[in-house]
Design a protein around this motif. Structure first.
Motif, PDB file in Angstrom:
ATOM      1  N   MET A 162       3.823  17.329   2.733  1.00 41.62           N
ATOM      2  CA  MET A 162       3.402  16.061   2.104  1.00 41.62           C
ATOM      3  C   MET A 162       2.257  15.425   2.888  1.00 41.62           C
ATOM      4  O   MET A 162       2.268  15.421   4.105  1.00 41.62           O
ATOM      5  CB  MET A 162       4.580  15.087   2.060  1.00 41.62           C
ATOM      6  N   LYS A 163       1.301  14.906   2.167  1.00 39.55           N
ATOM      7  CA  LYS A 163       0.167  14.234   2.829  1.00 39.55           C
ATOM      8  C   LYS A 163       0.637  12.952   3.488  1.00 39.55           C
ATOM      9  O   LYS A 163       1.669  12.386   3.129  1.00 39.55           O
ATOM     10  CB  LYS A 163      -0.921  13.916   1.789  1.00 39.55           C
ATOM     11  N   ARG A 164      -0.176  12.456   4.380  1.00 37.30           N
ATOM     12  CA  ARG A 164       0.165  11.201   5.036  1.00 37.30           C
ATOM     13  C   ARG A 164       0.043  10.064   4.026  1.00 37.30           C
ATOM     14  O   ARG A 164      -1.011   9.880   3.419  1.00 37.30           O
ATOM     15  CB  ARG A 164      -0.790  10.970   6.200  1.00 37.30           C
ATOM     16  N   PRO A 165       1.112   9.305   3.818  1.00 39.19           N
ATOM     17  CA  PRO A 165       1.084   8.255   2.797  1.00 39.19           C
ATOM     18  C   PRO A 165       0.187   7.090   3.201  1.00 39.19           C
ATOM     19  O   PRO A 165       0.031   6.803   4.392  1.00 39.19           O
ATOM     20  CB  PRO A 165       2.549   7.814   2.716  1.00 39.19           C
ATOM     21  N   THR A 166      -0.399   6.444   2.218  1.00 39.27           N
ATOM     22  CA  THR A 166      -1.215   5.259   2.470  1.00 39.27           C
ATOM     23  C   THR A 166      -0.484   4.041   1.927  1.00 39.27           C
ATOM     24  O   THR A 166       0.557   4.153   1.279  1.00 39.27           O
ATOM     25  CB  THR A 166      -2.572   5.361   1.765  1.00 39.27           C
ATOM     26  N   ILE A 167      -1.081   2.923   2.162  1.00 35.09           N
ATOM     27  CA  ILE A 167      -0.451   1.677   1.714  1.00 35.09           C
ATOM     28  C   ILE A 167      -0.352   1.654   0.190  1.00 35.09           C
ATOM     29  O   ILE A 167       0.574   1.067  -0.374  1.00 35.09           O
ATOM     30  CB  ILE A 167      -1.251   0.456   2.247  1.00 35.09           C
ATOM     31  N   ALA A 168      -1.296   2.315  -0.461  1.00 31.15           N
ATOM     32  CA  ALA A 168      -1.273   2.360  -1.927  1.00 31.15           C
ATOM     33  C   ALA A 168      -0.050   3.135  -2.413  1.00 31.15           C
ATOM     34  O   ALA A 168       0.582   2.756  -3.403  1.00 31.15           O
ATOM     35  CB  ALA A 168      -2.554   2.997  -2.445  1.00 31.15           C
ATOM     36  N   ASP A 169       0.279   4.197  -1.700  1.00 37.09           N
ATOM     37  CA  ASP A 169       1.451   4.991  -2.078  1.00 37.09           C
ATOM     38  C   ASP A 169       2.713   4.144  -1.976  1.00 37.09           C
ATOM     39  O   ASP A 169       3.581   4.182  -2.843  1.00 37.09           O
ATOM     40  CB  ASP A 169       1.588   6.211  -1.167  1.00 37.09           C
ATOM     41  N   VAL A 170       2.791   3.402  -0.886  1.00 35.84           N
ATOM     42  CA  VAL A 170       3.968   2.562  -0.682  1.00 35.84           C
ATOM     43  C   VAL A 170       4.028   1.489  -1.769  1.00 35.84           C
ATOM     44  O   VAL A 170       5.086   1.228  -2.351  1.00 35.84           O
ATOM     45  CB  VAL A 170       3.932   1.897   0.716  1.00 35.84           C
ATOM     46  N   ALA A 171       2.875   0.891  -2.061  1.00 34.51           N
ATOM     47  CA  ALA A 171       2.821  -0.181  -3.067  1.00 34.51           C
ATOM     48  C   ALA A 171       3.274   0.344  -4.431  1.00 34.51           C
ATOM     49  O   ALA A 171       4.083  -0.280  -5.115  1.00 34.51           O
ATOM     50  CB  ALA A 171       1.404  -0.735  -3.154  1.00 34.51           C
ATOM     51  N   GLN A 172       2.760   1.520  -4.759  1.00 34.72           N
ATOM     52  CA  GLN A 172       3.103   2.104  -6.056  1.00 34.72           C
ATOM     53  C   GLN A 172       4.607   2.359  -6.142  1.00 34.72           C
ATOM     54  O   GLN A 172       5.269   1.991  -7.100  1.00 34.72           O
ATOM     55  CB  GLN A 172       2.329   3.405  -6.240  1.00 34.72           C
ATOM     56  N   ARG A 173       5.109   2.976  -5.078  1.00 37.69           N
ATOM     57  CA  ARG A 173       6.526   3.305  -5.044  1.00 37.69           C
ATOM     58  C   ARG A 173       7.391   2.049  -5.137  1.00 37.69           C
ATOM     59  O   ARG A 173       8.457   2.064  -5.762  1.00 37.69           O
ATOM     60  CB  ARG A 173       6.798   4.054  -3.727  1.00 37.69           C
ATOM     61  N   ALA A 174       6.899   0.970  -4.528  1.00 34.80           N
ATOM     62  CA  ALA A 174       7.689  -0.263  -4.534  1.00 34.80           C
ATOM     63  C   ALA A 174       7.398  -1.105  -5.765  1.00 34.80           C
ATOM     64  O   ALA A 174       8.079  -2.111  -6.016  1.00 34.80           O
ATOM     65  CB  ALA A 174       7.385  -1.062  -3.271  1.00 34.80           C
TER      66      ALA A 174
END
Lengths: 339, 339
Positions: free
Chosen positions: A1-13
């Motif tokens: 898995m690639k290193r997650p960014t803040i956008a990934d976290v935001a989307q997931r949340a």
DNA sequence: CTGAAAGCGCTTACAG
DNA sequence: CTGAAAGCGCTTACAG
């Protein structure tokens, strides 16, 4: 898995990037429930905010720098620096600050490194070791407006923040102790001339000897290497009226001095008492174990780190005095054998 | 003056920011004349590109990390690490790579540091020291896909790049030398059990003794500290048939061993020959100077740094063998005195 | 309390 | 050969 960014976290949340930022940085702007949920998701995803992006936004590099200006050979052998570094480190990593390390060959290079680090915004501040009298680094640092803590002093810091230890007081304690044992001829193998602490010690040593009426005391300079310490010791012990006690400005030279005494058939402490400045575990390893000036170097480093962090936060920091080295008597000192 | 940005340089030169970037990075896209003019202006303005901005664009942090997992006390006293660091450093700073340093207390913390560094994009790769058998760090690093060079081996690197030195060959040389001098009872004070190089040395030591028919050889483990080396030596020298020669897995323990022999009234090398692994300047400071296994640690570090940089560039790196330590005979070894 | 947007300082395709 | 623009991943005013 690639290193997650803040956008990934935001989307997931299911929230905005801003909300994630607020939640993770403890800022107001999100409800407590949302904050907890975001934190949990970030943890689960193994999210770490990019230090580059933070630095670019917030202007803080979250790292400080240490440039060491000693040849590799001396660096390796002197326990002082590694102990200092581990002290710095403990305090820094507790606040998740990084430590950038660079070995430099001279002061000009060191100044260039500061300039580059600061220009690149790689560090928020730096530590300065081995303070000299009229140190060019002090003015360069002030010119750059780079937060810095000088490890050394007192004085000669040009107003930069500093931590220092009372070397003058410490050496007086040693001289008085040796004098009390009955020594009249005390030699000192000093550090590099030009270093502030060498000069401080030299002056205090001379003054103490004078005050106690010990008129045959002498300081010989060295470069801190064991070789040089051995050479100085050989010279001192070959002179007509050789000293009955020797003080060394670091532990490595003291050990070298001990070996020279043994090599020349002199008993330690019978014929020569030895005191080492800086009490590393090395001092306890040799036979006899060396009487030494002890202090907590990692604590000294931690102190420096706290000051630098405070200076970076913009607090006005002056000169802070650290613990004074105290004498730890061991087997290498005794009254001089009757001549 | 504030730290200049690429926009300042561009404005001053009357070109676009892109042009400045191309000029400074040696990319095509600007005429040679323009390039030179831009370079001159950038130099004059003291421009250093923000590493954060570069990292954010280019995805390279231009820094590598080193986590050291040893207690502060051991770290300070072992010349090995500082010499290694100065070797790494020389190579890194020549390519203007930074070195991030962190002291950690255990392997789990170390792995967490790797994870954070990589997540934060603070480093492009890391060095791994003190390789163990079944080292959890190896699998963690592979999982992260973090470029890494293991300093140690051979083997057990799980396919990570590595530099290693032939410890087995080196110890065979020592055993054969001591056997040739006439020693039959050789003891070895080994390093921490579980470290790969300790195991490698132990096996090779045992095999060499067996091959040479030395059936009273023994290895006792230690934790690398002088204290532990002293304790082990005391025990060995107190036993019924004490060894006539001792090999120590680092220089600090060898020095401690020498002191213990002196303390017990044994002559070195008459009653006990001593060989130190890792020949730091310390070995030459004591009396008698210690016979040691020498190798160029800074060069070892430089080698590791070159490999890591190559790995970061995506080159396939395997296991590279570095120089084997060679025996440097000094005053601490001699034929055993007739019993 | 939350979302959309600007901006940090670079690099790098993409048009001219 | 050069300029204008997008985008890297964050933080932080600024509106809703």
């Amino acid at each position: 898995m690639k290193r997650p960014t803040i956008a990934d976290v935001a989307q997931r949340a299911g929230v905005s990037k801003g909300a994630v930022s607020y939640a993770l940085n403890g800022q107001p702007g999100v409800s407590e429930a949302t904050r907890q949920r975001i934190i949990a998701i970030a943890r689960e995803m193994g999210f770490n905010p990019s230090s580059a992006a933070r630095a670019l936004s917030g202007a803080s590099a979250n790292a400080v720098g240490l440039a060491l200006c000693r040849p590799a050979r001396t660096l390796g052998i002197e326990p002082f620096f590694m102990e200092l570094i581990s002290g710095l480190e403990g305090e820094l990593s507790a606040r998740s600050y990084g430590l950038m390390l660079q070995v430099v060959s001279d002061q000009e290079t060191e100044i260039a490194v500061y300039r580059r680090w600061w220009g690149e915004r790689r560090v928020d501040g730096v530590f300065v070791c081995d303070l000299r009298i009229d140190d060019r680094r002090v003015s360069a640092l002030k010119e750059l407006a780079l937060p810095a803590v000088v490890i050394g002093g007192p004085g000669h810091t040009g107003g930069l923040a500093s931590v220092w230890s009372d070397d003058a007081g410490a050496i007086v304690e040693v001289v008085e102790y040796l004098a009390a044992l009955g020594h009249r001829r005390i030699a000192r193998v000093g550090g590099l001339n030009g270093l502030l602490h060498t000069e401080t010690r030299s002056e205090a040593f001379e003054a103490a000897c004078r005050r106690l009426g010990l008129d045959q005391c002498v300081t010989v300079p060295s470069d801190f290497t064991g070789e040089d310490g051995a050479r100085a010791t050989r010279r001192l012990l070959s002179s007509g009226r050789r000293p009955t006690a020797a003080i060394y400005d670091n532990d490595v030279m003291a050990i070298a001095g001990l070996a020279v005494a043994q090599e020349m058939g002199l008993a330690v402490p019978g014929d020569l008492s030895i005191v080492a400045w800086d009490d590393s575990p090395l001092c306890k390893l040799v036979h006899p174990p060396l009487t030494a000036l002890s202090r907590d170097i990692p604590a000294y480093g931690a102190h420096a780190a706290r000051l630098l962090l405070a200076a970076i936060e913009g607090q006005p920091i002056g000169a802070a005095q650290d613990q004074t080295a105290h004498l730890t008597p061991r087997g290498s000192t005794a009254p001089p054998r009757r001549a």
